[in-house]
Motif scaffolding. Structure first.
Motif, short mmCIF file in Angstrom:
data_model
loop_
_atom_site.label_atom_id
_atom_site.label_comp_id
_atom_site.label_asym_id
_atom_site.label_seq_id
_atom_site.Cartn_x
_atom_site.Cartn_y
_atom_site.Cartn_z
N LEU A 1 61.56 -96.96 30.25
CA LEU A 1 61.16 -95.67 30.79
C LEU A 1 62.03 -94.54 30.24
O LEU A 1 63.26 -94.62 30.23
N GLU A 2 61.37 -93.49 29.81
CA GLU A 2 62.06 -92.27 29.39
C GLU A 2 62.07 -91.23 30.52
O GLU A 2 62.83 -90.25 30.46
N SER A 3 61.25 -91.45 31.53
CA SER A 3 61.21 -90.55 32.68
C SER A 3 62.53 -90.65 33.44
O SER A 3 63.25 -91.65 33.35
N LYS A 4 62.84 -89.59 34.22
CA LYS A 4 64.13 -89.55 34.90
C LYS A 4 63.99 -88.98 36.31
O LYS A 4 63.06 -88.25 36.61
N GLU B 1 59.31 -93.87 50.96
CA GLU B 1 58.43 -92.73 50.77
C GLU B 1 59.18 -91.42 51.01
O GLU B 1 58.99 -90.44 50.29
N GLU B 2 60.03 -91.43 52.04
CA GLU B 2 60.80 -90.24 52.35
C GLU B 2 61.74 -89.89 51.20
O GLU B 2 61.88 -88.72 50.81
N ILE B 3 62.38 -90.91 50.64
CA ILE B 3 63.30 -90.67 49.52
C ILE B 3 62.55 -90.13 48.31
O ILE B 3 62.97 -89.16 47.66
N ILE B 4 61.40 -90.75 48.01
CA ILE B 4 60.61 -90.32 46.85
C ILE B 4 60.12 -88.89 47.03
O ILE B 4 60.21 -88.06 46.12
N SER B 5 59.59 -88.59 48.22
CA SER B 5 59.01 -87.26 48.44
C SER B 5 60.05 -86.16 48.41
O SER B 5 59.73 -85.00 48.09
N ASN B 6 61.32 -86.48 48.67
CA ASN B 6 62.37 -85.48 48.68
C ASN B 6 63.19 -85.46 47.39
O ASN B 6 64.13 -84.67 47.26
N SER B 7 62.86 -86.35 46.46
CA SER B 7 63.53 -86.37 45.15
C SER B 7 62.70 -85.58 44.16
O SER B 7 61.52 -85.30 44.39
N THR B 8 63.31 -85.22 43.05
CA THR B 8 62.57 -84.54 41.97
C THR B 8 62.65 -85.39 40.71
O THR B 8 63.64 -86.10 40.49
N PHE B 9 61.61 -85.28 39.90
CA PHE B 9 61.47 -86.16 38.74
C PHE B 9 61.06 -85.38 37.50
O PHE B 9 60.44 -84.32 37.58
N GLU B 10 61.40 -85.97 36.37
CA GLU B 10 60.90 -85.49 35.07
C GLU B 10 60.13 -86.66 34.46
O GLU B 10 60.72 -87.60 33.92
N LEU B 11 58.80 -86.61 34.60
CA LEU B 11 57.96 -87.72 34.13
C LEU B 11 57.50 -87.47 32.70
O LEU B 11 57.04 -86.37 32.37
N VAL B 12 57.59 -88.50 31.89
CA VAL B 12 57.16 -88.43 30.49
C VAL B 12 55.73 -88.96 30.41
O VAL B 12 55.42 -90.03 30.96
N ASP C 1 53.27 -92.69 40.91
CA ASP C 1 53.96 -93.21 42.09
C ASP C 1 54.79 -94.44 41.75
O ASP C 1 55.91 -94.62 42.24
N SER C 2 54.23 -95.31 40.90
CA SER C 2 54.94 -96.52 40.49
C SER C 2 56.22 -96.16 39.74
O SER C 2 57.28 -96.74 39.98
N ILE C 3 56.12 -95.23 38.83
CA ILE C 3 57.28 -94.81 38.04
C ILE C 3 58.33 -94.19 38.95
O ILE C 3 59.53 -94.47 38.84
N LYS C 4 57.90 -93.33 39.86
CA LYS C 4 58.85 -92.68 40.78
C LYS C 4 59.57 -93.72 41.64
O LYS C 4 60.79 -93.61 41.89
#
Length: 349
Positions: free
Chosen positions: A34-37, A216-227, A278-281
């Motif tokens: 994964l290159e996403s972060k 879900e709470e952690i994912i929804s409150n995090s920010t991502f840079e998806l490739v 969602d899977s990547i996150k």
């Protein structure tokens, strides 16, 4: 489509790449490709763990008992002699394509409810109006999207004999029946045992829902840079995975999506991108927690888990289990569980 799906599919479809550090062979990386972060990881400790209380009603117990009882039902012959739509019948049939019988195309004794659409178009209609003992030959065509690709679109001839018209009869619930078939001494013991099973099942579901709510709470409150390449790869892998499931079940891809995913191919085309994201996150959040908390799966832990799973799923050997289950995917699942255990242990209950 059910929200829960992201947890069922997040760790499938791609070959996971792992790193091992030190002589202990501890696996700590879920997907090195994964290159996403994660650009900002949300708070993952001290979250509120909301575990719902489980209650089971008498009605639910009776429904479960009825379902269990239904497995022991039998078909009994009726005096009726002419088949009508809606009747359950027992038939013998032989199917041939170009004069040759084909796999799963024949049966010496088959119970069929006329009009349910279980068979291909024209099959039930050939039986309706016939008398018990009649044999009929009918020429039909398999649909183009039939699950068996070799038969799809092919002309087929069925020779069908109507053996009897019947009704499904459940056994009478008695202490004797329960003792002989259900490993309980009495109906009351069966009722209590059923209630205990439902409560235990409910607790497992409640725990899983509470765990999912945390991640879900952690994912929804995090920010991502998806490739985009990552999203495309996960999306394609997801589709390939479901296509293989459809083939395994012997049904078309479209039917699989409708039956198990409650969606259509057109809807899934759009939904699959969101599911891939969602899977990547999920993997990125898990990986971030692994890195921050120095979590990992050792080779010893893996071997112990594989031994237990081989026994649980009744494989003849660990080697046979590993031949059917990719090591990297198994370790990925174990890393996910490590993360979830850490989050739950550090949550407010």
């Amino acid at each position: 489509m059910k929200k829960k799906i992201i947890f069922a599919t997040a760790l499938i479809g791609l070959t996971m790449v792992f790193t091992a550090c030190g002589s202990n062979e501890t696996y700590t990386t879920m997907d090195a490709s994964l290159e996403s972060k994660v650009t900002e990881l949300a708070q993952y400790t001290g979250l509120t763990y909301n575990l719902e209380e489980v209650t089971v009603t008498d009605e639910e117990v009776e429904e479960e008992m009825e379902m269990e009882l239904s497995w022991y039902g039998t078909y009994e012959k009726l005096d009726k002699t002419v088949a009508e739509e809606g009747d359950t019948v027992n038939i013998t049939f032989t199917g041939t394509i170009d004069g040759e019988e084909f796999e799963d195309g024949s049966s010496d004794s088959y119970d069929l409810t006329l009009g349910d659409g279980e068979m291909i178009e024209g099959f039930d209609e050939a039986i309706i109006g016939k008398n018990v003992g009649d044999t009929v030959t009918v020429d039909l065509v398999f649909p183009e999207d039939y699950y068996d690709e070799e038969a799809a679109g092919q002309n087929v001839t069925f020779e069908i004999t109507l053996n009897q018209i019947e009704e499904y009869v459940e056994p009478e619930l008695t202490d004797e029946f329960v003792k002989e078939n259900l490993d309980y001494e009495t109906i009351e013991a069966f009722r209590e045992g059923t209630k205990e099973i439902l409560i235990e099942s409910g607790k497992e579901s409640a725990e899983e829902e509470a765990r999912e709510a945390l991640i879900e709470e952690i994912i929804s409150n995090s920010t991502f840079e998806l490739v985009e390449d990552d999203v495309t790869a996960y999306r394609e892998a997801l589709i390939e995975e479901y296509e293989s499931y459809a083939e395994m079940y012997g049904i078309s891809y479209g039917d699989f999506l409708e039956m198990f995913m409650e969606t259509t191919e057109e809807e899934f085309e759009e939904e699959s991108r969101t599911m891939a994201e969602d899977s990547i996150k999920l993997i990125l959040v898990c990986q971030a927690v692994i890195d921050k908390e120095n979590l990992g799966v050792t080779e010893k832990e893996y071997k112990k888990a594989v031994k237990e799973m081989a026994e649980e799923y009744e494989y003849d050997s660990v080697e046979e289990f590993e031949a059917d289950n990719d090591k990297l995917t198994t370790i990925s699942d174990m890393l996910y569980e490590k993360v979830m255990e850490f989050i739950v242990e550090n949550a407010k209950k």
